[in-house]
Design an enzyme around this catalytic site. Sequence first.
Site, mmCIF file in Angstrom:
data_model
loop_
_atom_site.group_PDB
_atom_site.id
_atom_site.type_symbol
_atom_site.label_atom_id
_atom_site.label_comp_id
_atom_site.label_asym_id
_atom_site.label_seq_id
_atom_site.Cartn_x
_atom_site.Cartn_y
_atom_site.Cartn_z
ATOM 1 N N HIS A 13 0.955 -1.215 0.072
ATOM 2 C CA HIS A 13 0.331 -0.295 -0.225
ATOM 3 C C HIS A 13 1.128 1.235 0.273
ATOM 4 O O HIS A 13 0.616 1.937 -0.212
ATOM 5 C CB HIS A 13 -0.863 0.061 1.154
ATOM 6 C CG HIS A 13 -1.636 1.573 0.946
ATOM 7 N ND1 HIS A 13 -1.894 2.579 2.217
ATOM 8 C CD2 HIS A 13 -3.164 1.203 0.940
ATOM 9 C CE1 HIS A 13 -2.468 3.753 1.902
ATOM 10 N NE2 HIS A 13 -3.831 2.360 1.647
ATOM 11 N N ARG B 83 -0.209 30.157 -1.815
ATOM 12 C CA ARG B 83 -1.899 29.333 -0.836
ATOM 13 C C ARG B 83 -0.650 30.392 0.265
ATOM 14 O O ARG B 83 0.369 30.755 0.374
ATOM 15 C CB ARG B 83 -1.135 27.878 -0.264
ATOM 16 C CG ARG B 83 -2.141 27.519 -1.537
ATOM 17 C CD ARG B 83 -1.840 25.202 -0.371
ATOM 18 N NE ARG B 83 -2.060 25.057 -1.425
ATOM 19 C CZ ARG B 83 -1.145 23.933 -2.450
ATOM 20 N NH1 ARG B 83 0.095 24.495 -2.569
ATOM 21 N NH2 ARG B 83 -1.784 23.235 -3.237
ATOM 22 N N ASN C 213 -8.981 20.015 -7.780
ATOM 23 C CA ASN C 213 -8.812 19.046 -6.406
ATOM 24 C C ASN C 213 -9.927 18.778 -5.601
ATOM 25 O O ASN C 213 -10.981 17.905 -5.313
ATOM 26 C CB ASN C 213 -7.727 19.826 -5.261
ATOM 27 C CG ASN C 213 -6.477 19.315 -5.957
ATOM 28 O OD1 ASN C 213 -6.178 19.089 -6.614
ATOM 29 N ND2 ASN C 213 -5.472 20.017 -5.105
ATOM 30 N N ASP C 214 -10.729 20.685 -5.554
ATOM 31 C CA ASP C 214 -12.132 20.132 -4.603
ATOM 32 C C ASP C 214 -12.839 20.299 -5.755
ATOM 33 O O ASP C 214 -14.300 19.606 -5.246
ATOM 34 C CB ASP C 214 -12.510 21.701 -4.163
ATOM 35 C CG ASP C 214 -11.266 21.787 -2.847
ATOM 36 O OD1 ASP C 214 -10.973 20.949 -2.587
ATOM 37 O OD2 ASP C 214 -11.868 22.811 -2.100
ATOM 38 N N CYS D 18 -5.426 24.802 -11.121
ATOM 39 C CA CYS D 18 -4.701 24.445 -10.307
ATOM 40 C C CYS D 18 -4.427 23.991 -9.349
ATOM 41 O O CYS D 18 -3.109 23.463 -8.323
ATOM 42 C CB CYS D 18 -3.777 26.313 -9.532
ATOM 43 S SG CYS D 18 -6.010 26.891 -8.878
#
Lengths: 518, 518
Positions: free
Chosen positions: A80, A187, A394-395, A463
Amino acid sequence: MFYPQLDAKAAKTATKIATGINAVPGAASGKVVFTAAEAEEMAELNEKVLLVRKETSPEDVGGMHAAIGILTATGGKTSHAAVVARGWGKCCVVGCEALNINYETKTMTVGGNVVVKQGDYLTLDGNTGDVYLGQLALQLPEQPPAYQVIMKYCDELRTLKVRTNADTPYDADNAIKMGAEGIGLCRTEHMFFDTEERRLAMQEMIVAENVETRKAALAKLLPFQQADFEGIFKAMNNKPVTIRLIDPPLHEFTPKDDEGINKLSQVTGISPEKIKHRCEQLHESNPMLGHRGCRLCITYPEILDMQVTAIIKAAISCAKAGIKVFPEIMIPLTIDKKELSIQVDQARALADGLIKAAKAKVKYMIGTMIEIPRAALLADQIAEVAEFFSFGTNDLTQMTLGLSRDDAGRFLPVYVANEQDGGKGIFKADPFQSLDQDGVGMLVKMGIEKGRSTNPNLKVGICGEHGGESASVKFCHKAGMNYVSCSPYRVPIARLAAAQAAIADGKGKTAKKARKGK
Amino acid sequence: MFYPQLDAKAAKTATKIATGINAVPGAASGKVVFTAAEAEEMAELNEKVLLVRKETSPEDVGGMHAAIGILTATGGKTSHAAVVARGWGKCCVVGCEALNINYETKTMTVGGNVVVKQGDYLTLDGNTGDVYLGQLALQLPEQPPAYQVIMKYCDELRTLKVRTNADTPYDADNAIKMGAEGIGLCRTEHMFFDTEERRLAMQEMIVAENVETRKAALAKLLPFQQADFEGIFKAMNNKPVTIRLIDPPLHEFTPKDDEGINKLSQVTGISPEKIKHRCEQLHESNPMLGHRGCRLCITYPEILDMQVTAIIKAAISCAKAGIKVFPEIMIPLTIDKKELSIQVDQARALADGLIKAAKAKVKYMIGTMIEIPRAALLADQIAEVAEFFSFGTNDLTQMTLGLSRDDAGRFLPVYVANEQDGGKGIFKADPFQSLDQDGVGMLVKMGIEKGRSTNPNLKVGICGEHGGESASVKFCHKAGMNYVSCSPYRVPIARLAAAQAAIADGKGKTAKKARKGK
């Protein structure tokens, strides 16, 4: 070829304590933690951590992501830990059987006489599987000449710009060496809690009982953030820098223990009980869908004021020092045109006033992230008040698929693995690694088309982590984006993929010439 | 006119302990709790609770939603409690100043000599503001003759069917009296934890260490669920019943305290430590986006087997008793055609086998909820394997807007309130009360069009709370849905709104005749 490598000299004199299986190349140096939760906590405080586990399981994925390297006592190249780390290109050593890990005492012993405690530094060499005591020097490898030649060709061919996600001058420098043409995502989170002083000021802001106290706390953060932005603008001289305003929910900044609460109580004069209560109030059932992103600046407009002031003052001072600055202020988590326009108007009034007062020449842009389905659906309206879009895939993936990246480890492997491997083969790839072109991709294309229908000059980029994954970069090219932005080490991958995409559709800058044998 | 009312006789002999301001009409009887968290916990155990607070704040919204009535010591008709409860049509008494609430001891005293402890029954009369000790009988009011006449007209005019969300024969009976033409959403959650016996079996299933033990635990639940479905089919004789397979994440079913853990340990022979560990493993950062809905049946196909067996066996036994049954098996949280087809194939093979073996005549349908943006975007593919779509607009709103209903209380009021009222006027209405037609509505329309493009016979409905809100019902009519489904008390509102929509577009069944003065 791109990963940081162990400095050969440093390695010679260092103490090698064990050797495991070299699962993912590169080197990493950081503080040891033994649980995924602690890896996440410490990474949030901007610590570089190595996650050390007997073995990893899907529950550990969040902490594995937060760590800069992974070391396990068991498992082979298809364990994993190895498979997950490889997907991220994260330094990983597995099957290091000499490690005797004790989770209760948070220590491990090696060979009877070496004891490594939580918080001690180790250095991993993912090329050899070696594990060293202490924090050894790392260095970026020299690229072979052929690499430079290929990259030059790529840059001539591609039409898609490649930027980087970087939050510090150090990352920015690194990325420029990798060929980044600007910052696509800076960020500002760590600017709020990088040091105790900043953290306390941020916490004062959070527990403030009225606007005046909140403004006073934010005023303490202003000079820090201004200095941070100046450092980044200098490193990125002449290149655009997209700065995202505050994004995480406030509970990520609150004190987590009594010591922290008491300290904050001393500074603010507010009782520990009240502070505790305020922190509890901030708890959310689904923080991903909570009070974060630009929702914070809608309810606390003074945060936006502070951040825009820091950005524009930094730009003014750099411009006066002869540095060419192109700040792009990016508002996250927008879902509505009016929501965005309130903030754009506020930011523009403030920025223009500062620039005029300083008699400086600074041009800036204001745009938004498109990371919530509704924003993509209503992109035509939103583009009327945005100069650029940056797709936060991503979101956008989390919300379009209703899938929390932190929790999906429990079932996503079954969705991705083939029937032969015991899975159901529902997805062709992990949608957090390679963009889900059918679903999320449809929203991205829709967002670009709609956005440009009302604002033909709209600049568009991506991004999310997909910006450095080959198939996703090719999708971005086809969808007509202006740029992709990815982590520094993935910039060369993006340059190559962008060139391949340009060749494939014959529309590359010099694609025709290239094919004619230029 | 529709809310349950206090039985006048019962009220006469009951002990009235206080009178507050009658904020929202209707009557409610339940166990007292003093915190929103406890209201949610007890409601999850299917207890009817009254939330009693000095005042409510946005943090309490989850508990307010879970309670069947709300009582506050302070505030007027425009207080937070009153405004929020009115939106839901939930019985609410505010400003009941005689209450002396002590959160620490979880008691309240009234007038010095009455003490009400957590868990005691109270009954609220929202028409008068009266508060009574004990659990008084409630009854549904008689409707005036004019109501019946108007509703008859509405039913002649409207083309949109109106179903109800009902989980028990009691609710189903109620809904039929209100004019419901079927069940659009029968949640099966409570069938898993209504009684201790069921709860334990479900918990055994969750901690099971292999498929056989899991199947054995599920086998215990089968007869309960079959009996539940039989009850509902009988109540709904001749009307369609849409049954949603298991939806909530498993951690909602796990034991919450040591007593529960020890009991489960005794039953299963698994150590309390292991059980605790398994329960902790189930924790999710964003449960809304976690391991729930049909993801559970993808990883544990035996849950689907048990539920489909219970539904089909109940249908067979009812059909043999002469009851006309139309079960519609609904798979929740679908995001992909293949994900759905795996489950449809499994369910169909099982159901057809059972029906054939019983030599019964039972027709059933299998469809899916459309509640994740990706499902709406890929509706053309999904409709190839679904016989019906039901838009779950609660979740679809949460994901399309990136907005957790449980957490939004902290900032959503600022988004909804006008500038005059101190808000920002970003949304015209609370998107959880009235459908966000611009954003979520776009996905709904897209989903219907795409779905019918590959499956022209696709039946389409809505089962979010919007199905009983007037403007949203009109939207559903325009979007071409076949039915809306809402809570029993909102069925008449939906019938009226559907008729108004039919008149407005002149396409009602008898709209032309009606306008000509029939």
